[in-house]
Design a protein around this motif. Structure first.
Motif, short mmCIF file in Angstrom:
data_model
loop_
_atom_site.label_atom_id
_atom_site.label_comp_id
_atom_site.label_asym_id
_atom_site.label_seq_id
_atom_site.Cartn_x
_atom_site.Cartn_y
_atom_site.Cartn_z
N ASP A 113 -7.30 6.29 -11.87
CA ASP A 113 -8.32 5.92 -10.87
C ASP A 113 -7.79 5.94 -9.43
O ASP A 113 -8.18 5.12 -8.60
CB ASP A 113 -8.87 4.51 -11.15
N ILE A 114 -6.89 6.85 -9.11
CA ILE A 114 -6.37 6.93 -7.74
C ILE A 114 -7.29 7.86 -6.94
O ILE A 114 -7.44 9.03 -7.31
CB ILE A 114 -4.92 7.49 -7.72
N GLY B 174 2.16 5.20 -8.68
CA GLY B 174 1.02 4.28 -8.69
C GLY B 174 0.42 4.15 -7.30
O GLY B 174 0.12 3.05 -6.83
N ALA B 175 0.23 5.30 -6.63
CA ALA B 175 -0.27 5.27 -5.25
C ALA B 175 -1.66 4.66 -5.17
O ALA B 175 -2.43 4.71 -6.13
CB ALA B 175 -0.30 6.70 -4.69
N ASP B 176 -1.96 4.08 -4.01
CA ASP B 176 -3.31 3.57 -3.77
C ASP B 176 -4.22 4.71 -3.34
O ASP B 176 -5.43 4.65 -3.50
CB ASP B 176 -3.28 2.51 -2.67
N LEU B 177 -3.62 5.75 -2.75
CA LEU B 177 -4.42 6.88 -2.28
C LEU B 177 -3.56 8.14 -2.28
O LEU B 177 -2.38 8.10 -1.92
CB LEU B 177 -4.90 6.59 -0.84
N TYR B 178 -4.18 9.27 -2.68
CA TYR B 178 -3.52 10.57 -2.58
C TYR B 178 -4.20 11.31 -1.44
O TYR B 178 -5.36 11.70 -1.55
CB TYR B 178 -3.65 11.31 -3.91
N MET C 148 0.85 -1.21 0.00
CA MET C 148 0.00 0.00 0.00
C MET C 148 0.88 1.25 0.00
O MET C 148 1.78 1.36 0.83
CB MET C 148 -0.88 -0.07 1.26
N ALA D 202 2.05 3.33 5.39
CA ALA D 202 1.78 3.45 3.94
C ALA D 202 2.04 4.89 3.46
O ALA D 202 2.15 5.14 2.25
CB ALA D 202 0.35 3.05 3.65
N ARG E 141 -17.61 4.61 -8.68
CA ARG E 141 -17.55 4.19 -7.27
C ARG E 141 -18.30 5.15 -6.35
O ARG E 141 -18.26 5.00 -5.13
CB ARG E 141 -16.09 4.07 -6.84
N ARG F 265 0.45 9.73 -9.10
CA ARG F 265 0.33 9.00 -10.36
C ARG F 265 1.63 8.27 -10.71
O ARG F 265 1.64 7.11 -11.12
CB ARG F 265 -0.04 10.01 -11.45
N LYS G 111 0.70 5.51 0.02
CA LYS G 111 -0.07 6.75 0.07
C LYS G 111 0.89 7.92 -0.16
O LYS G 111 1.99 7.94 0.40
CB LYS G 111 -0.73 6.93 1.44
#
Ligand code: ASP
Length: 439
Positions: free
Chosen positions: A256-257, A198-202, A1, A30, A279, A195, A3
């Motif tokens: 899609d982050i 390739g983060a799971d969340l910003y 993960m 993360a 979503r 971006r 972030k």
């Protein structure tokens, strides 16, 4: 993960706040990559470091030497380093920065130094590597972000670095000059980093717990928006809901982050999630209301306008020739309105535009209305929902406000309503009451 966490100016305004930032980062392993703004306000009359740096640039450009504003910048950074008990040689750093600013004599270069200095100090304090934004955030010659190059450079620079600090707001163009985004642009840097890795969340850490359904200066304690789509965010932030820079979604949207708006001063608050449309589960018909004042409407009337091929093209060519961007062009059979932000119309420009439009299309009548406010009522919930506009316009009618213009985007995502600026606040209150207070 992974972030990516961007911290805004208030979150970095002094040593104490930087300690909060460190705690937030330590609470979640993360949270690997950190993007920083320049120090912001500590209290309401406090200047932002970036504003002081723009003043410094002005000093340099006019008088070729640095005066008061930079000494305030220097004091801010010295006290942060002192409060944190860091060994950073801040005097040397401030002195070399001053010399570089005098040499560069560029507004962008000077403005970028707040993030640069903050980045260096934050990296020392957090004990993680500092990545120079000039190396990794690339601009094209036209001053626009070069996304592909930036992603590639970032990936190369961050390879083998599990954690890093990157200064927000600026980068470098092909000619080696420092360029900045527009104000608030560290949000864009954060999105570019998210971006690239390739983060799971910003996570965007600021001083509010997310987006509110409307301006709290107009409606006290409005509802919080729990989640919204990239598209809704774009509409709301373009129309003045300024929690996040309106261009920050583009890099993350393509991948899609999700973005989460969080409050550094209330980290336990849930915040607002910004997600792909697929979503998003809208809570109601309307997600939020935003708006701006100071628009001018140029109304053109001409019989048989509808049958005249090229009419709109010729009108818009006049605007394009003067590099004027317009907001909306609502039209009827024989009428067309141009809605233009007043800041697009410099000294004498309105008269020039009117004259040239008259020459280009010979309208029967041109009328100009100033002092228009635009209100955007935004929400995916409106899509295919019967009766939303009836409720909207009944609510506006109930408070006796005259609607000057209506525009509905074809995506059914927003309805734009133009009213006199003097009616703006009560219109917002009426619309809010209708969609957020009624069961
Ligand atoms: N420091 C810059 C500004 O004040 C950029 C940012 O904070 O995002 O606009």
């Amino acid at each position: 993960m992974i972030k990516v966490c961007k911290f805004g100016g208030t979150s970095l305004a002094d040593g104490n706040n930087l300690r909060r930032v460190k705690e937030i980062l330590e609470r979640d392993p993360a949270r690997k990559y950190v993007v920083v703004s320049a120090p912001g306000k500590r209290f309401s009359a406090d200047p932002k470091v970036t504003d002081l740096l723009y003043e410094t640039a002005q000093d340099i450009i006019e008088g070729t030497h640095v005066r008061e504003a930079y000494s305030k910048v220097a004091d801010r950074f010295r006290s942060i380093v002192r409060e944190l008990g860091l060994g950073t040689d801040i005097d040397a750093l401030l002195e070399s920065t001053r010399k570089e600013m005098e040499q560069a004599a560029s507004r962008d270069f000077c403005a970028s130094r707040g993030e640069y200095l903050m980045g260096r100090i934050a990296a020392d304090f957090l004990g993680i590597p500092y990545i120079e934004a000039r190396e990794v955030i690339r601009f094209r010659a036209d001053g626009k972000l070069d996304g592909e190059k930036s992603y590639a450079r970032l990936r190369a620079a961050l390879k083998g670095k599990p954690r890093a600090v990157i200064a927000g707001f600026y980068g470098e163009d092909e000619g080696g000059a420092v360029r900045t985004f527009t104000r608030g642009g560290s949000d864009v840097t954060g999105a570019v980093v998210a971006r690239a890795v390739g983060a799971d969340l910003y996570e965007n850490w600021t001083d509010v717990s997310g987006f509110l359904a409307c301006d709290p200066h107009i409606v006290p304690s409005p509802a919080k928006i729990r989640s919204l789509s990239y598209k809704e965010l774009r509409e709301l932030s373009y129309m003045g809901a300024n929690v996040l820079h309106s261009e920050a979604i583009f890099p993350v949207r393509e991948a899609d982050i999700p973005i989460c708006i969080k409050n550094t001063f209330r980290p336990e608050d849930e915040g607002t999630m910004i997600l792909p449309t697929s979503r998003c589960r809208p809570d109601g018909a309307v997600t939020g209301i935003a708006g701006k004042k100071n628009f001018t409407v140029i109304l053109l009337e001409k019989s048989l306008m509808n049958a005249e091929i090229g009419f709109t093209y010729r009108v818009l060519s006049v605007l394009a020739r003067h590099k004027i961007s317009f907001e909306h062009v609502p039209s009827g059979i024989d009428t067309m309105s141009l809605v233009i932000d007043d800041c697009e119309l410099g000294e004498g420009m309105l008269e020039t535009v009117k004259r040239e439009i008259a020459e280009a299309v010979s309208p029967d009548k041109i009328t100009v209305y100033g002092g228009i406010a635009l209100l955007a009522v935004v929400g995916h919930g409106m899509n295919n929902a019967v009766g939303v506009s009836a409720r909207l316009f009944s609510a506006i009618a109930r408070v006796g406000v005259n609607v000057r213009m209506i525009d509905q985007g074809s995506s059914e995502l927003n309805i734009i309503v133009g009213v006199d600026s003097a009616d703006y606040e009560r219109t917002v209150r009426a619309v809010y009451e209708e969609f957020f207070k009624k069961p």
